[in-house]
Structure formats: structure tokens, C-alpha cells
Design an enzyme around this catalytic site. Sequence first.
Site, mmCIF file in Angstrom:
data_model
loop_
_atom_site.group_PDB
_atom_site.id
_atom_site.type_symbol
_atom_site.label_atom_id
_atom_site.label_comp_id
_atom_site.label_asym_id
_atom_site.label_seq_id
_atom_site.Cartn_x
_atom_site.Cartn_y
_atom_site.Cartn_z
ATOM 1 N N ASP A 1 -80.975 -53.050 -6.564
ATOM 2 C CA ASP A 1 -81.983 -51.994 -6.685
ATOM 3 C C ASP A 1 -83.333 -52.701 -6.740
ATOM 4 O OD1 ASP A 1 -82.177 -52.951 -9.264
ATOM 5 O OD2 ASP A 1 -81.714 -51.062 -10.250
ATOM 6 N N CYS B 1 -78.852 -55.792 -10.226
ATOM 7 C CA CYS B 1 -79.816 -54.822 -10.756
ATOM 8 C C CYS B 1 -80.504 -55.489 -11.952
ATOM 9 C CB CYS B 1 -79.161 -53.483 -11.106
ATOM 10 S SG CYS B 1 -77.935 -53.497 -12.420
ATOM 11 N N THR C 1 -79.962 -55.341 -15.259
ATOM 12 C CA THR C 1 -79.001 -55.902 -16.220
ATOM 13 C C THR C 1 -77.688 -56.328 -15.578
ATOM 14 O OG1 THR C 1 -78.075 -53.703 -16.595
ATOM 15 C CG2 THR C 1 -79.860 -54.410 -18.074
ATOM 16 N N HIS D 1 -58.225 -65.052 -12.481
ATOM 17 C CA HIS D 1 -57.307 -64.108 -13.134
ATOM 18 C C HIS D 1 -57.431 -62.666 -12.651
ATOM 19 C CE1 HIS D 1 -56.337 -66.703 -16.943
ATOM 20 N NE2 HIS D 1 -56.152 -67.350 -15.812
ATOM 21 N N HIS E 1 -50.822 -62.918 -12.602
ATOM 22 C CA HIS E 1 -52.097 -62.198 -12.509
ATOM 23 C C HIS E 1 -52.090 -61.159 -11.390
ATOM 24 C CE1 HIS E 1 -53.635 -64.791 -15.558
ATOM 25 N NE2 HIS E 1 -53.323 -65.858 -14.843
HETATM 26 C C1 RB5 Z 1 -83.670 -50.056 -13.430
HETATM 27 O O1 RB5 Z 1 -84.760 -49.833 -14.236
HETATM 28 C C2 RB5 Z 1 -82.475 -50.457 -14.287
HETATM 29 O O2 RB5 Z 1 -82.050 -49.364 -15.036
HETATM 30 C C3 RB5 Z 1 -81.344 -50.967 -13.398
HETATM 31 O O3 RB5 Z 1 -81.806 -52.019 -12.638
HETATM 32 C C4 RB5 Z 1 -80.120 -51.501 -14.121
HETATM 33 O O4 RB5 Z 1 -80.459 -52.424 -15.078
HETATM 34 C C5 RB5 Z 1 -79.179 -50.486 -14.588
HETATM 35 O O5 RB5 Z 1 -78.112 -50.790 -15.146
#
Ligand code: RB5
Length: 151
Positions: free
Chosen positions: A10, A67, A69, A100, A135
Site C-alpha cells: 500500500d 504495508c 505494519t 515448517h 509438516h
Molecule cells: C496504513 O496507514 C496502514 O494502516 C497500513 O499500511 C497497515 O499498516 C495496515 O495494517
Amino acid sequence: MPKTIFLGSDHAGLTLKAALCAHLAAAGHDVADLGPTEAKSVDYPDFAKLVCNKVLDTPDSVGILVCGTGIGMSMAANRVPGIRAALCVNEYLARMTRLHNDANVLCLGERVIGTGLAVSIADVFLETAFEGGRHQRRVDLIESCGLAAPL
Ligand code: RB5
């Protein structure tokens, strides 16, 4: 061994995705960046779906999703039957999820780890083979988690 790799992100994963594409292409992999190409705000599940469908359609390919996180991407990707997405923050997790879990999608968080570590995690993920054996039974059972329980 060169691999076919589909990447998506993203807006919050755009910079790390670009760095990964450059590194993986220079390492000789067949790299396809499925977007986005600009920093405007987008919804990560759209790109998770795009990458996961390409992985399922292309034998022996893997996906990398980035993304902010890595969590949203991993949640979205793991809703796609046949996809085993692993959010990794170190090389140990990358190695173990290949050995695994036979993970076929790697998820990374640009706001969580630096580029150097992310590249190293991706390298380990790509060079580690599934161990199989006991596995395989567990990996097969993962798919059955999405099915209704027998009466
Ligand atoms: C975008 O602001 C953020 O929410 C997205 O990149 C991600 O971290 C969502 O899990």
C-alpha cells in the site's frame, strides 16, 4: 535458485517495496511489481488479493506484501484459500515459516523494520526450502481450518 516473485504494497509500504524489487531483480529473480506505483493512499487488501491470485496462478512463485505494519497485509492474504502468509520481523521467522509452514507469501512492515533487515529476511525466505514430512500433514490441515466441521 531464481524465483518468480510478485510484490505488492500500500502507500505505507511503497518505499520498501521499491528497495526489495531492486535488490531481488539484481539478485537474478524474476520480479513483478503489481503496484501501487505512486504514494497516494490505497487500500492494502486490494493489493494483497492481486498478489495472492498471481501466486496461486503461477507454479513455484511466491509473493511479498508490504504495508506499514505488515499486519493488514497478512490478515488479508491469509483469507485467500491456498495462501499461507507469514509476517516476519527477523530471519529466524523467515527460515522457520519456510521450513515448517511452506509459507508462499512474505509480509513485511515498512514502519517496523529497516530496509537492510527486510532485504535479509526476504533473501532467507527465498533460499529456504520446505522440509515436508510431518509438516506437510500440518500444512494440509491449515486449509481444513476454513471448512465447516463434519457433523
Ligand atoms: C496504513 O496507514 C496502514 O494502516 C497500513 O499500511 C497497515 O499498516 C495496515 O495494517
